[in-house]
Design an enzyme around this catalytic site. Sequence first.
Site, PDB file in Angstrom:
ATOM      1  N   GLY A 146      39.789 -18.306 -28.550  1.00 17.12           N
ATOM      2  CA  GLY A 146      39.044 -17.514 -27.872  1.00 17.12           C
ATOM      3  C   GLY A 146      38.853 -17.873 -26.471  1.00 17.12           C
ATOM      4  O   GLY A 146      39.397 -18.969 -26.113  1.00 17.12           O
ATOM      5  N   ASN A 147      37.862 -17.492 -25.698  1.00 17.91           N
ATOM      6  CA  ASN A 147      37.402 -17.871 -24.296  1.00 17.91           C
ATOM      7  C   ASN A 147      35.995 -17.509 -24.182  1.00 17.91           C
ATOM      8  O   ASN A 147      35.445 -16.758 -24.795  1.00 17.91           O
ATOM      9  CB  ASN A 147      38.499 -17.507 -23.443  1.00 17.91           C
ATOM     10  N   HIS A 148      35.571 -17.994 -22.847  1.00 20.33           N
ATOM     11  CA  HIS A 148      34.192 -17.981 -22.686  1.00 20.33           C
ATOM     12  C   HIS A 148      33.439 -16.562 -22.101  1.00 20.33           C
ATOM     13  O   HIS A 148      32.634 -16.395 -21.580  1.00 20.33           O
ATOM     14  CB  HIS A 148      33.871 -19.167 -21.696  1.00 20.33           C
TER      15      HIS A 148
ATOM     16  N   ALA B 107      39.195 -10.878 -20.576  1.00 21.50           N
ATOM     17  CA  ALA B 107      39.943 -11.951 -20.633  1.00 21.50           C
ATOM     18  C   ALA B 107      40.719 -11.992 -21.686  1.00 21.50           C
ATOM     19  O   ALA B 107      40.143 -12.527 -22.889  1.00 21.50           O
ATOM     20  CB  ALA B 107      38.999 -13.158 -20.442  1.00 21.50           C
TER      21      ALA B 107
END
Length: 398
Positions: free
Chosen positions: A207-209, A275
């Site tokens: 995943g990402n932030h 994102a």
Amino acid sequence: MNGKKILIGVCGSIAAYKTAYIIRLLKKQHADVRVIMTPSASGFITALTLSTLSKNPVLTRFTVGDQGEWNNHVELGLWADVFVIAPASANTLAKMANGICDNLLLAVYLSARCPVYVAPAMDLDMHKHASTQANMRILQESGVKIIDAEHGELASGLTGIGRIAEPESIVSIIDDLLSSGSPLQGKKALVTAGPTYEKIDPIRFIGNHSSGKMGVAIARQLMAYGAEVKLILGPVSNLFNLEGINVSNVTSADEMYELAKEQFAGADITVLAAAVADYKPRISADSKIKKNKDNLTFELIKTPDIAVSLGKIKSDDQIIVGFALETDNEVENARKKLFSKNFSMIVLNSLNDPGAGFGHDTNKISILDKDNNTREYELKSKTDVAKDIVDAIVEKYF
Ligand code: PMT
């Protein structure tokens, strides 16, 4: 402001005398003004003064008269074109941020569907206190606009930030809002926001932030300008107020892609702020992968590129605004994406700018278009950044 319906909330603060001037200025511009006071506001200004100026009864309680007739807070919340709480005390800001509803003003706030503005007024230490600042951030995240307190001499004799903004500034902000109207009335908008999670096993993911804050702020701004908004939101932990927005929650890039393709057909404006993970594991495990090897290798394969797919099927009257999140050669990379993904314009944010990108309540952007224009903006709250982006869309295409 002819006939515009303006609801004024008054809290217990020495600055309440300035509300009289605000109402006078609004009435001079022929606005229809109604006033609600918190119980403690009447210690600072009388209902008689404000009802005389507003030419309407002032509401202070859930019930009115000897018969206990009900002041309908839902009706009031729906009546207003804008709700302005001026002065807003630290106490009321804290209650609003936490959903407390122990007076009429708070009940109307919770019921209001119109834009809500607060003009804080308090002593400087109360204003800069971490709790007050946190409450204002929570309110901003739920779409409330803060009319910043000003620097000056305060009732305590101290000097600092805490004075309510001048009545003329408050009225001019209301005027701007009401005269900007609804430039996107009748338009349909689609927004992607947040991260995607790509499953490794039932416990782990790639995943990402992304927090979703930027995309949600854009969806809200599009709605504030009158568009009918659909939001495809990846997995986020923030509890956003998404009242009025048609939200679909998704987890993976594949799910976001399928929904975006389906919802794109009717969209006049599409903003891709999500994102999206670029890669996912070729195979994901159905049960937890055990720690029985020193090395673990995954094969990753590309996820569908939503932007590229939509860019290919976009008609001439559809607008797609993409984002570029960069760490180096920012402008060059953003410009490449603008053309390769067939965006109408692209919003660049760089992780090299403090306060910009993931997670923060702020962002710093540039907007690039295909006519070689680049417009750079200051670091601002994501709510204000969203307004800049939607204003740029309206200016260029509507
Ligand atoms: O959510 P926040 O915490 O508020 O943070 C906001 C943000 C940093 C996530 C946001 O401002 C932002 O920059 N979003 C785009 C992040 C990104 O993935 O950028 P990119 O340069 O990798 O992608 C370019 C564009 O293609 C983006 O519009 C992206 O949504 C889109 N894309 C990318 C990959 C993919 N598979 N499908 C896509 O549609």
